[in-house]
Write an enzyme that holds these catalytic residues in place. Sequence first.
Site, PDB file in Angstrom:
ATOM      1  N   SER A 155     -71.376 -14.847  35.152  1.00 54.90           N
ATOM      2  CA  SER A 155     -72.129 -16.101  35.295  1.00 54.90           C
ATOM      3  C   SER A 155     -73.403 -16.083  34.451  1.00 54.90           C
ATOM      4  CB  SER A 155     -72.467 -16.350  36.771  1.00 54.90           C
ATOM      5  OG  SER A 155     -72.668 -17.717  37.013  1.00 54.90           O
ATOM      6  N   LYS A 212     -70.366 -24.172  34.688  1.00 53.54           N
ATOM      7  CA  LYS A 212     -69.830 -23.325  33.610  1.00 53.54           C
ATOM      8  C   LYS A 212     -68.340 -23.574  33.379  1.00 53.54           C
ATOM      9  CE  LYS A 212     -73.204 -19.547  33.950  1.00 53.54           C
ATOM     10  NZ  LYS A 212     -74.110 -20.029  34.988  1.00 53.54           N
ATOM     11  N   SER A 260     -73.499 -22.907  39.204  1.00 49.71           N
ATOM     12  CA  SER A 260     -72.748 -22.342  38.076  1.00 49.71           C
ATOM     13  C   SER A 260     -71.305 -22.808  37.989  1.00 49.71           C
ATOM     14  CB  SER A 260     -72.795 -20.817  38.119  1.00 49.71           C
ATOM     15  OG  SER A 260     -74.055 -20.355  37.680  1.00 49.71           O
TER      16      SER A 260
END
Length: 493
Positions: free
Chosen positions: A333, A90, A87
Amino acid sequence: MFVHPKGIGWLVILGLIVTVCIASSVSCTATAANGKGESYSMKQELDSYIYKEPKLKGGLIGVSIRQADTGKIIYEHMGNTRFRPASNMKLLTAATSISVLGKDYQFSTELRTNGTIKQGRLNGNLYLVGKGDPTLLPETFDMFAAKLKAMDIDHISGDIIGDDTWYDAVRLSPDMIWSDEHYYYGAQVSALTVSPDKDYDAGTVRLEIQSGGIGEKPQVSMSPKNNYIEIKNEAITVKAEQEEDLIIEREHGTNIVSVSGIIPKAKEPIKEWIAVWEPTGYALDLLKQALVKQNITWHGVVKSGEAPIESKLLFTHSSMTLAELLIPFMKHSNNSLGEILVKEMGKKVYGEGSWEQGIEALKRQLKRFGLNQEKLLIRDGSGISHVTLIPPTAITQLLYAVQKEAWFPSFIKSLPVAGDSDRQIGGTLRYRMPDLVVQAKTGTIYGVSTLSGYAEKSNKEKLIFSIMINNLIDEEEGKVIEDQLLEIIVDTD
C-alpha cells in the site's frame, strides 16, 4: 422419492418454507441453520450482523457483492452511497495506470551533457534528468558514477544539475494533512527522487535508533547515509522496564529530523521512515557521494535546473516494468507510487505531469470500465485524501470489468493474499483471514477502514466484494468487522 422418517408432515412443512421464500423474494436454504433451527440466507446473515454490530453504531458501512462471472449484484447495503475509500483508491490507480501506460512500461532516468569529453574531462555541465522513476536506490547512483568513470571522465568542468521538470513542481497532493507530511506515507513527489530500500517508499530515508547506556543518548543511524538530512538527537536511554516513548519528526520546511523522548535499554532497534523536504536535492546529494567514490571531481555547483533540448544523452537507466512495480504498490500500500502513477498518466495522456491532468486521465479510463465519473470525487491516487469519495458499487464494477483485460493476471497478482505470511504475497493481509480464499486491497486512514477484492465461497463460487466503513472511532475495529463479514459471505449460501 426420499421420504423423511417423520413422514409426510415434513414434506408439507418444507413446501411451506419454499412458498414463503419465493413469496418474499428472499433466498432461503434448508441447510444454513442457526442455533434455533431457522434457515438464513447470506442477505439475512449480513443484514443481521450489520444492524446488530455495536462497533458500527454511529458509523457508516457500504457493501456491494457481485457474482464474478456475470457481474450481477447479489447483495448491497448502501452500495451507491459515496464513502472515503482510503487505500482502496489504489485499485482504481493500479487498473487505470496499467491500462494507460501498459504492463511493460518502464520509467527512465538519464545522464546528459551540453559539453564534450576529452582527455578525462567533461567540458560542460552534467545533467541528471529524472522522469519519475520511484525505484532509484542508493546503489543506482553508484552505478551512474561508475558509468561516467567508464567513459574516462575524471573531472566535470561545469555544474551538476538535477532536472525534475518531467513533472510539475507541486510536491504534495491537495488534501495532505500537515501532520502527515513528514512521514513516509506523506512523502513529496518529484520526478527525480530516491527510495531507501526495495519497498520503494520514494522520497524517504530510513532511521534506526538503538539504545545506549542508561542516561545516555541512543545511537541514530540513517540509510542511505547522506549530507542532506541533519539529525538532532535529544533522546535518552532509560531502564529496560520502562515503556518506550520516542518522538521522531522532521521540522516543516527543513531537513532537520529530531529524535526525542525515551528508549528502554537493550530494546530492539526502532526503525522509522521519514519523508525528506525536496527529494531532488536528496538525489543530487547521493550522486555527489557516488562521484567522490569514483574519484570524479567537479568545478561548478550542484543545483536544480533544466537540461537543454539539444543536450547529448550519455546514459539511460530503466526501471522495472509497471507489472512488477504493482507488487510493492498494492501489497505494501505504497502511497508514493500511487501519486507518481497519477502524474505519469497525466504526462502520457495530456503532456503534463500534474495531479490535475493525471486524475483527468484516470477518470477518462474509468469511464471505459463502466464507471460513472459524475458519481465519483477523486483527489489523489493513493487514497490518503479525506475528500475523495467513491461508492462500493463503483469499486465492484471496476473489479468485474478488469477481469476481461489482457493485463488482469498482473493486476490480480498484485493484490494481497489473505493469510499468506510471505510479505511479498500476503502484503497487508498476511495476518488476516488465514482460512479464507480472499485476494483484496486494504485501506486505512483516520476513521476509515475498507476492503475490496475477490473471494471464493466454500462451494468454489467466485465473488467480487467491496466493504467500506467510515466514521469509525477506531479504524482498527473496522478490520475485525470486515473479516467477520467475509466469513459470512464465504460460508453462507
